[in-house]
Scaffold this active site. Structure first.
Site, short mmCIF file in Angstrom:
data_model
loop_
_atom_site.label_atom_id
_atom_site.label_comp_id
_atom_site.label_asym_id
_atom_site.label_seq_id
_atom_site.Cartn_x
_atom_site.Cartn_y
_atom_site.Cartn_z
N ALA A 1 8.48 -7.45 119.99
CA ALA A 1 7.07 -7.45 120.40
C ALA A 1 6.78 -6.50 121.56
O ALA A 1 5.63 -6.34 121.97
CB ALA A 1 6.63 -8.86 120.79
N GLY A 2 7.81 -5.83 122.12
CA GLY A 2 7.60 -4.84 123.16
C GLY A 2 7.11 -5.43 124.47
O GLY A 2 7.64 -6.44 124.95
N HIS B 1 10.69 -7.00 125.12
CA HIS B 1 10.92 -7.96 124.03
C HIS B 1 11.36 -7.18 122.79
O HIS B 1 10.72 -6.19 122.43
CB HIS B 1 9.61 -8.71 123.76
CG HIS B 1 9.74 -9.82 122.76
ND1 HIS B 1 9.91 -9.61 121.40
CD2 HIS B 1 9.72 -11.17 122.92
CE1 HIS B 1 9.98 -10.77 120.78
NE2 HIS B 1 9.87 -11.73 121.68
N PRO B 2 12.47 -7.60 122.12
CA PRO B 2 13.03 -6.77 121.04
C PRO B 2 12.02 -6.37 119.96
O PRO B 2 11.97 -5.20 119.57
CB PRO B 2 14.13 -7.66 120.44
CG PRO B 2 14.30 -8.83 121.35
CD PRO B 2 13.21 -8.84 122.35
N GLY C 1 6.84 -11.89 133.75
CA GLY C 1 7.82 -11.86 132.67
C GLY C 1 9.07 -11.09 133.00
O GLY C 1 9.23 -10.58 134.11
N HIS D 1 -1.76 5.65 116.30
CA HIS D 1 -2.28 5.29 117.62
C HIS D 1 -1.13 4.90 118.55
O HIS D 1 -0.26 4.15 118.16
CB HIS D 1 -3.26 4.12 117.48
CG HIS D 1 -4.18 3.99 118.65
ND1 HIS D 1 -3.76 3.53 119.88
CD2 HIS D 1 -5.50 4.26 118.80
CE1 HIS D 1 -4.79 3.52 120.72
NE2 HIS D 1 -5.85 3.96 120.09
#
Lengths: 303, 303
Positions: free
Chosen positions: B169-170, B166-167, B161, B80
Site C-alpha cells: 500500500a506504499g 507498506h509493502p 506510522g 499518474h
C-alpha cells in the site's frame, strides 16, 4: 410554480419603477425575484413567481394599476418598440406547472385587465387565439403611435376590451410562453445601420438562427449601438451560438464586441452550456456540478 | 459540512472500485456524491460529504480498509504519479465548517490510518507540520518505487506510522485544503514532449499561472496526450484562463485542443465565470441566475 415577466414602458423614473415593483411585492405568496431597468430602452423588466395562480393574478393586476396610473405613452420615448404602458406580460411554466396552467392564467388576467382598466388586450404565443397573433413582433408592429389605425382593422380586433386604444396606456399583450433569455450584445460603434445588418443576419425570420429575434438599438447615453436579442429556445439555439454569430458578423465590418448583458434572469444551465462550449468539455452534464449533487437526494448513500 | 476527495490507485478493475465506493456509501450520514475513474491514469477520485466529522472519519477508514485490501502497488502501472494505494486524501471545508475543522479531522484520520494499517502518513497543505510538506508534488516525488530510499532520510520521516513503506500500500498523504478543480485538456497529438512543454508553460512554479499545477500525461488507449491540471484557487486563476493558455501554447506547436474534462466535481460559479468570460457579460453576478434567486430568501417580497 409560475413565473411572470412583464415589461413596463418606464426605465428612467426611479419613483415610478419603485411604485410598480412595490405593487407586486406587497402581494403575499408572490416573490419578486428581479427588477431590471434600462434608460435607453426606457423599459423595466420585472420577474416574479408564485405557486398560486390567484396570487399571480392579483400581483399582475396591481402592477397594471400602478403602471397605468404612472405612465403616459403620449410622452414616452425610448429605443425599444412598445404598444402599452405595460407592453407585454408573459406567464412561464416553471417546475410543477404546465403551459395549460399559464394559458388559462393569461386569459383570466387578460379579461380582467380589459374590464378593470378599459385597455385592449391581445393574447400571444401559447395563449394566442389566432395563428397570426402568436408572435409578439407582428402584434407590436406600428407601435403605440400606429395602433389607432391598426385597431380599426377587423383582423386586429382585440381579444378582450374596447376597440379603441387607451389614451395614455395604449394596448397590452398578455400570453404564455416557454422561458426565454433576453440577451443584448453591445458593439464598439455608433453606427445603427451596422447593428441592423448584424441583427438581420442573426434573426431566424430573415435566415439566421432559428430561435433568435434581434433588433438594433441605439444606446445614446453610451454613444454605441446594441443588438438586442430574444433567445426563444436556448436549448436548441444556445446563448453562445447567438453571441458567436454576432461577433463573427461584427468582425466582417471591422467592429469589436464591447460586452453583452442578460436582461432579467437566466437559467443556470444556459451559462453552464456556454462554459462547456468554450472549454470544449467532453464530459459535461449538470451532474458534475458540486451544487447539483449536493441538492440532489443521493439514494445510493442514504439507504 | 466537510468534503473528502480521496484519490485511489485503481481506475480499471470495476470490482475493486465498487468495493471501495460501497465502503464509503455504507456509512450512514455520509453522502457519496461522485466516483470518477480513468483507465490511463489508473486512478479513481471519490467525492463524499457529511456534516458529521466522526462519520467522515469512519467512511475514510473504511475506504482505506477496502483499498489496502485490494490494491497492490508493486503491480500497479498508470500514467499518474502515485505513492500509495490511497494516494492522497484531502478534506475540504464547505458551508458551515472551517479549515481548522478539516485540519483537525485530517490529523485524527491520519493518526488512525497509521495505527490501524501500519502505513506511513504525511500531512500536507493546511495540515502540514513543516513548510516543505505543504505541496503534494514535493511529497510525491520519487513515487512509490523511490520511497524506500526517501523515507530513510530524516527530513522525510512520516508524520504518523512506521519509518518503512507498506509493502503493497506504499505511503499515504492526508491533509486539508481549499476546494480545487481537477481539469484536463486533451491535445490532438501523441507527442508527450509537447504536452510537457505546454504543461511547463502553464504551471505556476515554472513561471505560468500562479495557481496551476500541470503534468503531461499519455492517454495510451486514445493515442493522444493530455495536460492534466489542478486549479488550486479557481477564483484567482479561473478555469477559462488556464484553458486559454493551454490552447494558445498548443497553437504555437500547430496542435489543436480536442477536448477538456473535469475530474470529480466542479463548483457552479467556476463554470458561470467561464461563460461570462466567453460571452463578455458586463453585468454578471450569480444573482442574475434564476435558480439562485429561487433558492434565496427574498426578504423584500416576503415581508
Amino acid at each position: 410554480m409560475i413565473e411572470a415577466v412583464p415589461n413596463v414602458s418606464e426605465g428612467r423614473d426611479r419613483g415610478t419603477i419603485d411604485r410598480i415593483a412595490s405593487a407586486v411585492s406587497s402581494v403575499p405568496a408572490v416573490r419578486l425575484l428581479h427588477v431590471g431597468s434600462d434608460e435607453d430602452h426606457n423599459r423595466t423588466v420585472l420577474t416574479y413567481v408564485s405557486d398560486r395562480s390567484d396570487a399571480l393574478a392579483q400581483a399582475t393586476l396591481a402592477l397594471y394599476d400602478a403602471a397605468v396610473g404612472s405612465i403616459d405613452l403620449r410622452r414616452h420615448s425610448g429605443e425599444h418598440p412598445r404598444v402599452g404602458a405595460v407592453d407585454v406580460c408573459p406567464f412561464v411554466p416553471l417546475a410543477g406547472s404546465t403551459m395549460a396552467d399559464c394559458v388559462a392564467l393569461a386569459r383570466e388576467v387578460g379579461r380582467e385587465i380589459a374590464a378593470r382598466f378599459e385597455i385592449p388586450v391581445y393574447l400571444y404565443e401559447e395563449a394566442a387565439t389566432r395563428p397570426e397573433r402568436r408572435e409578439l413582433p407582428r402584434i407590436r408592429s406600428g407601435q403605440f403611435e400606429g395602433f389607432t389605425k391598426k385597431i380599426a382593422r377587423p383582423e386586429w380586433k382585440p381579444d378582450f376590451g374596447p376597440d379603441r386604444v387607451h389614451p395614455s396606456a395604449g394596448v397590452t399583450v398578455v400570453g404564455a410562453r416557454v422561458l426565454l433569455i433576453a440577451f443584448n450584445v453591445q458593439l464598439a460603434t455608433d453606427r445603427l445601420d451596422l447593428a441592423e445588418a448584424i441583427a438581420r443576419s442573426a434573426r431566424g425570420v430573415s435566415g439566421g438562427l432559428r430561435f433568435v429575434r434581434a433588433l438594433p438599438i441605439r444606446l445614446a447615453h453610451r454613444g454605441i449601438v446594441q443588438v438586442s436579442m430574444n433567445l426563444l429556445d436556448y436549448r436548441r439555439t444556445p446563448i453562445h451560438r447567438a453571441f458567436n454569430l454576432v461577433r463573427e458578423e461584427a468582425a466582417r465590418w471591422g467592429v469589436e464586441i464591447l460586452s453583452s448583458e442578460i436582461v432579467g434572469l437566466v437559467p443556470a444551465e444556459a451559462l453552464w452550456d456556454a462554459a462547456a462550449w468554450h472549454l470544449r468539455l467532453e464530459n459535461f452534464s449538470p451532474s458534475i456540478i458540486l451544487e447539483t449533487r449536493l441538492g440532489a437526494q443521493n439514494q445510493e448513500s442514504e439507504r
